[in-house]
Motif scaffolding. Structure first.
Motif, PDB file in Angstrom:
ATOM      1  N   SER A   1       0.880  -1.156   0.002  1.00 40.46           N
ATOM      2  CA  SER A   1      -0.087  -0.027   0.046  1.00 40.46           C
ATOM      3  C   SER A   1       0.912   1.268  -0.262  1.00 40.46           C
ATOM      4  O   SER A   1       0.525   2.038  -0.501  1.00 40.46           O
ATOM      5  N   ALA A   2       2.259   1.049   0.464  1.00 41.64           N
ATOM      6  CA  ALA A   2       2.963   2.216   0.636  1.00 41.64           C
ATOM      7  C   ALA A   2       3.545   2.618  -0.838  1.00 41.64           C
ATOM      8  O   ALA A   2       3.853   3.843  -1.358  1.00 41.64           O
ATOM      9  N   LEU A   3       3.407   1.636  -1.688  1.00 41.94           N
ATOM     10  CA  LEU A   3       3.895   1.630  -3.109  1.00 41.94           C
ATOM     11  C   LEU A   3       2.552   2.164  -4.080  1.00 41.94           C
ATOM     12  O   LEU A   3       2.760   2.592  -5.218  1.00 41.94           O
ATOM     13  N   SER A   4       1.419   2.029  -3.690  1.00 46.75           N
ATOM     14  CA  SER A   4       0.361   2.194  -4.402  1.00 46.75           C
ATOM     15  C   SER A   4       0.145   3.346  -5.085  1.00 46.75           C
ATOM     16  O   SER A   4      -0.731   3.590  -6.095  1.00 46.75           O
ATOM     17  N   ARG A   5       0.715   4.422  -4.356  1.00 45.90           N
ATOM     18  CA  ARG A   5       0.322   5.799  -4.930  1.00 45.90           C
ATOM     19  C   ARG A   5       1.628   6.276  -5.712  1.00 45.90           C
ATOM     20  O   ARG A   5       1.630   7.313  -6.490  1.00 45.90           O
ATOM     21  N   HIS A   6       2.559   5.406  -6.106  1.00 44.92           N
ATOM     22  CA  HIS A   6       3.689   5.894  -6.788  1.00 44.92           C
ATOM     23  C   HIS A   6       3.450   5.194  -8.410  1.00 44.92           C
ATOM     24  O   HIS A   6       3.198   3.969  -8.544  1.00 44.92           O
ATOM     25  N   GLU A   7       3.800   5.801  -9.401  1.00 43.18           N
ATOM     26  CA  GLU A   7       3.930   5.445 -10.985  1.00 43.18           C
ATOM     27  C   GLU A   7       5.035   4.566 -11.264  1.00 43.18           C
ATOM     28  O   GLU A   7       6.381   4.943 -10.737  1.00 43.18           O
ATOM     29  N   HIS A   8       4.929   3.779 -12.005  1.00 40.42           N
ATOM     30  CA  HIS A   8       6.139   2.930 -12.758  1.00 40.42           C
ATOM     31  C   HIS A   8       6.305   3.751 -13.891  1.00 40.42           C
ATOM     32  O   HIS A   8       5.713   4.760 -14.481  1.00 40.42           O
ATOM     33  N   ARG A   9       7.723   3.721 -14.347  1.00 40.35           N
ATOM     34  CA  ARG A   9       7.976   4.450 -15.636  1.00 40.35           C
ATOM     35  C   ARG A   9       6.985   4.034 -16.876  1.00 40.35           C
ATOM     36  O   ARG A   9       6.779   4.960 -17.761  1.00 40.35           O
ATOM     37  N   GLY A  10       6.389   3.035 -16.735  1.00 38.52           N
ATOM     38  CA  GLY A  10       5.621   2.575 -17.660  1.00 38.52           C
ATOM     39  C   GLY A  10       4.263   3.026 -17.865  1.00 38.52           C
ATOM     40  O   GLY A  10       3.442   2.748 -18.714  1.00 38.52           O
ATOM     41  N   GLY A  11       4.124   4.206 -16.783  1.00 37.34           N
ATOM     42  CA  GLY A  11       2.729   4.815 -16.974  1.00 37.34           C
ATOM     43  C   GLY A  11       1.563   4.093 -16.041  1.00 37.34           C
ATOM     44  O   GLY A  11       0.431   4.097 -16.437  1.00 37.34           O
ATOM     45  N   ARG A  12       2.104   3.264 -15.279  1.00 36.33           N
ATOM     46  CA  ARG A  12       1.025   2.665 -14.445  1.00 36.33           C
ATOM     47  C   ARG A  12       1.366   2.824 -12.863  1.00 36.33           C
ATOM     48  O   ARG A  12       2.249   3.197 -12.695  1.00 36.33           O
ATOM     49  N   LEU A  13       0.270   2.732 -12.015  1.00 34.61           N
ATOM     50  CA  LEU A  13       0.484   2.746 -10.457  1.00 34.61           C
ATOM     51  C   LEU A  13       0.994   1.519 -10.068  1.00 34.61           C
ATOM     52  O   LEU A  13       0.801   0.324 -10.907  1.00 34.61           O
ATOM     53  N   PHE A  14       1.785   1.549  -9.155  1.00 34.68           N
ATOM     54  CA  PHE A  14       2.134   0.004  -8.597  1.00 34.68           C
ATOM     55  C   PHE A  14       0.930  -0.855  -8.502  1.00 34.68           C
ATOM     56  O   PHE A  14       0.105  -0.655  -7.709  1.00 34.68           O
TER      57      PHE A  14
END
Length: 198
Positions: A181-194
């Motif tokens: 859940s700590a990563l759920s707000r972070h984007e991947h470089r591929g344009g998606r959220l974790f």
């Protein structure tokens, strides 16, 4: 001589873990270590020196754990591998370093505002330890993601060491979900959220 200093430091950690920082005296360490009275004073003339030795030893032990964990070398493209490793680290710390965790918590609380606790705080895990793994997993801002992960990681260890979950069986899936859940707000470089396609 170095073996004696290490025995004193390890005994000091035991005293702090069990009885708190205020119980850390030369006499208490002599007793814990089974050494003749005055032995600790020979190596640490002042309480400040005894505290410094204790903090240095504790930092070294916890950093050693981090360095052998493999987290710094993890280079998976799957962020779930980072979460799995962190949950294994929590399990390992609670199994083998519970006293050290309790002593660390007590020392940070006691020394904050009086002494520099930067190394002691970073000993358990530092954002820089996670940057390579989070970058390899494709997080757009690994530094920000690392800070969020550490907030949850530290919270879980606190609760399982000295808080409401102390003594409770470790629930790997629960811990992984919280870390995720700590990563759920972070984007991947591929344009998606974790863990979530946009």
């Amino acid at each position: 001589m170095e073996d004696r200093r290490m025995l004193i430091a390890d005994s000091a950690i035991e005293v702090v873990a069990r009885d708190g920082v205020r119980a850390l005296t030369h006499r208490a360490v002599d007793s814990e270590a089974g050494l003749p009275s005055g032995s600790t004073s020979y190596y640490c003339r002042t309480r400040a020196q005894l505290l410094s030795l204790t903090v240095d030893r504790l930092t070294s032990l916890l950093r050693g754990f981090v360095e052998v964990s493999g987290i710094q070398e993890l280079a998976s493209s799957d962020a779930d591998d980072v979460l799995a490793m962190l949950t294994r680290m929590i399990e390992g710390l609670l199994a083998d370093y519970r006293g050290e965790l309790a002593a660390r918590s007590a020392l940070i609380m006691e020394l904050t505002g009086k002494d520099d606790t930067t190394d002691l705080v970073a000993a358990l895990l530092d954002p820089s330890d996670l940057l390579g793994a989070l970058d390899a997993a494709g997080l757009r801002d690994p530094a920000a993601a690392a800070l969020d992960l550490l907030a949850v990681y530290e919270g879980l260890l606190w609760e399982r060491t000295v808080g409401r979950l102390a003594g409770a069986e470790v629930d790997h899936e629960h811990d992984a979900d919280l870390l995720g859940s700590a990563l759920s707000r972070h984007e991947h470089r591929g344009g998606r959220l974790f863990g979530l396609l946009r």
